[in-house]
Scaffold this active site. Structure first.
Site, PDB file in Angstrom:
ATOM      1  CB  CYS A 155      97.284  57.497 -48.602  1.00 39.76           C
ATOM      2  SG  CYS A 155      98.605  57.841 -49.804  1.00 39.76           S
ATOM      3  CG  HIS A 215     100.086  57.153 -44.600  1.00 40.25           C
ATOM      4  ND1 HIS A 215      99.546  58.064 -43.713  1.00 40.25           N
ATOM      5  CD2 HIS A 215      99.523  57.433 -45.816  1.00 40.25           C
ATOM      6  CE1 HIS A 215      98.710  58.859 -44.356  1.00 40.25           C
ATOM      7  NE2 HIS A 215      98.656  58.493 -45.642  1.00 40.25           N
TER       8      HIS A 215
END
Length: 211
Positions: A177, A161
């Site tokens: 992440c 992301h």
């Protein structure tokens, strides 16, 4: 430059990563921490050269469109035809939050809502406010785009992301992440197909060091 190999990693494997940055003047890798990263970004308004988006020679048996993530070097490669890849700088999991495995892009979103997992809500008071979801926008931790990583048909809870904290590219900062500059995740999102294979290399699996 060099070669990366796709290797069989099996189920997701937890690991830690280190942070170094290549100094083109001394042609050596030097330790790189959050303080140095903030200072560099404040001076230059961008990340170091090594972490900027660029096309590089890249040999692999994987098909074009495959994503290969080298957390050791803080690079994400999108395999291209002709022995090339687009290389992006990334931020990865801090100590105790790294992982490795072979997953796929299960879905994507533009300006996604961020909903912290229950574990994060339990350990991070700042996440409690958004336990039911933070609307997408420039301050959202997921940034401009998100690629949701699945193992089989199951959401791994890991994402690739964007981030509003551009200075953090090149560091071990996340809860697992993969962070990218917003411009880079927009570029990657425009190129990646649902179902694309994503290989996260185990620490120490990279076959090169240097740019």
């Amino acid at each position: 430059m060099l070669m990366a190999a796709a290797i069989g990693l099996g189920p997701l494997v937890a690991l830690a990563a280190q942070t170094q940055i290549f100094d083109p003047q001394t042609r050596t890798w030097v330790d790189y921490d959050a303080k140095k990263a903030r200072q560099y970004y404040a001076r230059n308004k961008q990340v170091p050269d090594a972490f900027r988006r660029q096309v590089v020679p890249f040999r692999t048996a994987e098909e074009p469109g495959t994503i290969i993530i080298d957390g050791n070097q803080h690079f994400l490669y999108l395999v291209q035809p002709g022995g090339q890849a687009i290389r992006y700088g990334i931020g990865v999991g801090r100590e105790g939050f790294g992982w490795a495995g072979i997953v796929r892009v299960g879905r994507t979103a533009e300006w996604p809502t961020w909903t912290p997992p229950a574990e994060m809500v339990a350990r991070d008071p700042n996440a409690v406010k958004w336990a039911n979801g933070m609307p997408g926008g420039p301050d959202n931790p997921l940034g401009a785009r998100a690629l949701y990583l699945y193992e089989g048909n199951n959401d791994t809870i890991y994402r690739i992301h964007g981030t509003p904290e551009s200075w953090s590219i090149g560091l071990d900062v996340s809860s697992g992440c993969i962070r990218m500059n917003n411009d880079d995740i927009i570029d990657l999102h425009s190129r990646v197909k649902i179902g694309a294979k994503v290989i996260v290399l185990m620490q120490g699996a990279a076959l090169y060091k240097g740019v």
